[in-house]
Design an enzyme around this catalytic site. Sequence first.
Site, PDB file in Angstrom:
ATOM      1  CG  ASP A  63      40.609  34.320  38.990  1.00 37.77           C
ATOM      2  OD1 ASP A  63      41.238  33.633  38.171  1.00 37.77           O
ATOM      3  OD2 ASP A  63      39.777  33.844  39.780  1.00 37.77           O
TER       4      ASP A  63
ATOM      5  CE  LYS B 107      41.420  30.729  39.626  1.00 37.88           C
ATOM      6  NZ  LYS B 107      39.976  30.894  39.732  1.00 37.88           N
TER       7      LYS B 107
ATOM      8  CB  CYS C 150      39.853  32.749  43.077  1.00 38.68           C
ATOM      9  SG  CYS C 150      38.362  32.245  42.173  1.00 38.68           S
TER      10      CYS C 150
END
Length: 246
Positions: A31, A143, A176
């Site tokens: 991310d 994702k 995450c």
Amino acid sequence: METSQTQLVAIDAKPEPVTIDPERAALIVIDMQNDFGSPGGMFDRAGVDISGIRHAIEPTKRAIAAARKQGVPIVYVKMGFLPDLSDAGAPGSPNRVKHVRVHAGEAMQAPDGSQSRILIRDTWNTDIVSELAPEAGDIVMYKHRFSAFYETELDDILKRLHAQYLIFTGCTTSVCVESSIRDAMFRNYACVLLEDCTAEPIGQGLPRSNHEASLLVLQTLFAWTSRSEKFIEALEQRAAVVAGSV
């Protein structure tokens, strides 16, 4: 698969040094995208302090470069939903509610002047921050939940790479990154988190931050924690040994 001793490297880590085989490793970048780490992205627009994520960029860049030099595959994982949010969950489901609350899907003008949408695939918002832009041969995937393994192709990709050891970087530490490491450990991957290559805005103002709490629980039960310079040093030492044996 046989592994020679010259292939193995020991990384100085917590709670103890961890030995990995770089030829069976992959470096995972979670991310590190504009919505979380760039001015004008989702976090920044919401008033979230992104300074920690910004500080993680340079050590992450060095770790990626060292891994590429030694042939360790780089896998970028990005948080992004389909334009209709159909993969965010049904209306009223927790994942969808939490993400709509932070304006997922909302249209905006990106800093580069393009029309974009928060947390939507293939927009400026979900592009990797420019400093860490993927190169040819790197793997880039999406994702739609906090874990990089949930309903994604990541496990299949890692199996095709014969990866057993995963070096984690990215943001955010307690959401995450930790979710992905837990899922990786459940799948029997050995994980090392480079703590200077990750950051967590949640709890930054508390006496003990969520970042520190995640490091503690990960190194106790789910993984090892180290730093970018320790990882790079281990790779360079291994390269010198291999070169000397030729």
